[in-house]
Structures are given as C-alpha cells and as structure tokens.
Scaffold this active site. Structure first.
Site, PDB file in Angstrom:
ATOM      1  N   ASP A  79       0.830  -1.196   0.000  1.00 15.67           N
ATOM      2  CA  ASP A  79       0.000   0.000   0.000  1.00 15.67           C
ATOM      3  C   ASP A  79       0.868   1.249   0.000  1.00 15.67           C
ATOM      4  O   ASP A  79       2.026   1.230   0.438  1.00 15.67           O
ATOM      5  CB  ASP A  79      -0.965   0.005   1.186  1.00 15.67           C
ATOM      6  CG  ASP A  79      -0.258   0.006   2.544  1.00 15.67           C
ATOM      7  OD1 ASP A  79       0.732  -0.731   2.695  1.00 15.67           O
ATOM      8  OD2 ASP A  79      -0.699   0.751   3.445  1.00 15.67           O
ATOM      9  N   GLU A  84       0.118  -0.923   5.946  1.00 21.75           N
ATOM     10  CA  GLU A  84       1.187  -0.277   6.721  1.00 21.75           C
ATOM     11  C   GLU A  84       1.029   1.232   6.751  1.00 21.75           C
ATOM     12  O   GLU A  84       1.328   1.878   7.760  1.00 21.75           O
ATOM     13  CB  GLU A  84       2.549  -0.659   6.140  1.00 21.75           C
ATOM     14  CG  GLU A  84       3.719  -0.416   7.064  1.00 21.75           C
ATOM     15  CD  GLU A  84       4.299   0.992   6.975  1.00 21.75           C
ATOM     16  OE1 GLU A  84       5.116   1.361   7.833  1.00 21.75           O
ATOM     17  OE2 GLU A  84       3.936   1.724   6.027  1.00 21.75           O
TER      18      GLU A  84
END
Length: 380
Positions: free
Chosen positions: A71, A135
C-alpha cells in the site's frame, strides 16, 4: 530466467494500491510466487488485503522471513507531479511513481531474490514472505492480522527482515535494529467563556493550555540510551476555533506527539502526562481532559547474529558497513519484534511520500543482490 526486480517494481507501481486498496499488487505477487512453488494464502481482515507465502515445509528448523507492504500514501495534488504517479516510468536513470521508494522497490527486490534463490538453490529450511496492504493506514489489520493468523496456523519465522527504506544518502549506509515508540496526546481544557474586557469573570483555557504545553516541552524526557537518541516531545497544534477578538473562549485543545526510547513505555508516559495535566488543573481551576493514542512501543533487536548477517552481506555487495540505527518513524517491525528477531534494511528513502517519488534504477538490482546474499549466507 531470473526475476527482473526493476520490471517488477514498475508493474507494482502501476497498481494503484492507495491504502487500503489492493490495486492488483498482491494478486500480481501471488501469481509470481505461486508459479515459483510458494504456498500462498490471502489473509484479508476487515477489508484489508494481506498475503502470506511460504516455500518449504511448515515448522522447518530454519525459516527466514521477509516483511513488506504494497500500500502507498495518496498522491496529493496529481497536477504537481512531473510524471504519472502510477505510470512506473523510467527516465533519467530513475523509476518514477508513488511507492517507488516506500516500498514497492523493496518488495520487488526481496520477492525477486526469494524466487531466484529457491529456484537455483533450494534451501534446507523454509522461506516466508508476509505482505500487507495496511502499513500506511491504521496498521490494525495488516501485519498484525498476518501474525495472528500465523499463530493460529502454527506458522513461524526464525528471523525476519523488513525491507523498508533505511539509508539516508547511499545504499548500504544504515540498517535499523529497533525503532522509537510513538504516541500522541490530545488535551482539552474547559474554562468559562467571558468578555475579554472582564477577564476576571472568565476562566481562560487558552492561557492554561499554554502553561501546560510549556511545562511539557520545557523539560527533557531523557538523555538517550546506548542505542537510542534522546526522546522528543513536539507540540503539534493548539486550537480554540475562536474567530472573535473580544471573547475569551470556553474550550481549548492541544496535541502533543512523543517519540520515545527504551527508557519509557506508552503507559509510563501516559502517567506522566496525566500528572502534569492534573498539576496545572489544580493550579488554575480549569478542567483538563486527556486521551492518548499509542502507535507503537520502542523496541530493540540487540546486535547479534541477525544484524551481523545483514551487515556482512551489505558490506560484501556495497563496500559499506551499515550503521545500526533506531532513528526514524515507526514501521511494521514494531509488530514483528514480538514474533522473532527483526532487522530492517532497504534502499535510500529521500523521496518517500513526496511529489515525484522516485528511486534510482541501479539501486533496485543492487538491493536484490544484497537480499540474495543474505539468504545464501543464512542457509549456508
């Protein structure tokens, strides 16, 4: 044929995986890893995409782990970018796009190294890759979910390397053997509203909040420890929302962020903040409320076999002996540390989260070579 980490990085950049969207990045990696003989499982939780991949036998005596995230943060003003943030374009010796530095290049490098390694020299042991799409977000259902699932399924890593960018200027100069803790405190001071010409009839929460944040920021938390710099406290905002110049407001809010070393815990610092707020409340008669968000505790992987392995491999490939450091923000290593020894090493992070994020193309195969050497030396 060896996996090209540059082409893989570009392909990952073209997946618009703005947290927590998967964007096709984990599907791309799952296909590649499955073809290479890895057993892959999606471990999605509460809409967060995660991928677990293992080559070798569950419960092997030696299991090396890699951890990373696909991400990315939002692009911000797309018009400010020189190149398409999801184009994965190579120009002027750089690979451009959101996630190029943080951390699709790191993921591509360790995936490529892992695939080539098990194809060329099947190790006596197992290799685990844990990949998350959370994250850059709340980090509650990413690596944490993977580790929860692993505990339930009897999966375990002996050691783990997180591929976050760790080097300030040159590839090879720094690795992370721990991280500072991080917490944010939210204060609310409730006074009595009044006319500014008659301050004795009001209780001004702004002055009270100013007194409190001055107390907090004027005293050093500590002088640092053997592996950590001194802890820091920063006042990030004081707000009243008061547009009037002749009104003393009834409410004032302030936010404080603390990055702390291993002399403290989130709980001990919360106790300190609570005591300081109580002192100012008693002195002024203005009620002060406090809520705290702890993003992560400080942790340290003491220098030893894992950090020595990483340092030797980095030096062999780059000629630089990486400095063991605990600087910087938080990473998912703060969760992995409860599972097994963990060290972070990756490329230069100067452009992460910036407009025109990019990575020097030559760093990506160099990073793959470092990861490949680490695997060969670990399983030798």
């Amino acid at each position: 044929m060896p996996v090209d980490p540059v082409a893989l990085t570009a392909a990952l950049i073209r997946c618009p995986s703005v947290t927590p969207a998967e964007g096709g990045a984990l599907r791309l990696l799952e296909d590649l890893l499955t073809e290479a003989g890895f057993s892959c499982t999606r471990v999605d939780r509460n809409g967060t995409p995660n991928l677990f991949a293992r080559w070798g036998r569950k419960g092997a005596n030696r299991t090396f782990g890699f951890n990373g995230h696909t991400d990315v943060v939002p692009v911000g003003d797309a018009a400010a970018w020189t190149r398409d943030p999801f184009g994965g374009e190579i120009a002027d010796g750089w690979l451009w796009g959101r996630g190029a530095t943080d951390m699709k290049s790191g993921v591509a490098a360790f995936v490529a190294a892992a695939v080539d390694f098990v194809r060329e020299t099947p190790p006596d042991g197992a290799l685990i890759l844990t990949l998350t799409g959370d994250e850059e977000g709340d980090a509650t259902d990413g690596t944490v979910a993977l580790l929860d699932w692993m505990a339930t399924e009897g999966e375990a890593m002996s050691v783990c390397l997180v591929g976050e960018p760790t080097c300030p200027e040159r590839l090879g100069e720094m690795m992370k053997i721990g991280r500072r803790g991080s917490m944010t405190a939210f204060f609310t001071a409730r006074g009595v509203q009044g006319h500014s010409a008659y301050p004795h009839r009001a209780k001004n929460p702004v002055a009270v909040m100013a007194r409190l944040v001055d107390r907090l920021s004027s005293q050093p938390l500590d002088a640092g420890t053997a592996h950590f710099d001194p802890s820091t406290l920063a006042v990030t905002t004081i707000d009243t929302g008061n547009p009037a110049t002749n009104v003393i407001p009834a409410l004032c809010r302030a936010t404080v962020n603390i990055r702390f070393n291993d002399l403290h815990s989130g709980a001990s610092l919360t106790d300190w903040l609570t005591a300081e707020a109580a002192t100012v409340q008693t002195e002024t008669g203005v009620e002060i409320g406090l809520t705290v968000k702890i993003s992560g505790e400080s942790f340290l992987t003491p220098p030893g076999d894992l950090s020595d392995l990483v340092a030797r491999s980095v030096e062999a490939e780059t000629g630089l002996r990486p400095e063991p450091s605990t600087s910087g923000g938080t990473s998912d290593a703060r969760f992995v540390k409860a599972h097994c020894p963990v060290v972070e090493f990756g490329l230069v992070g100067k452009t992460m989260h910036q407009v025109d994020e990019r990575v020097e193309v030559a760093q990506i195969p160099a990073l793959k070579a470092i990861y490949g050497r680490i695997l060969k030396d670990y399983f030798a």
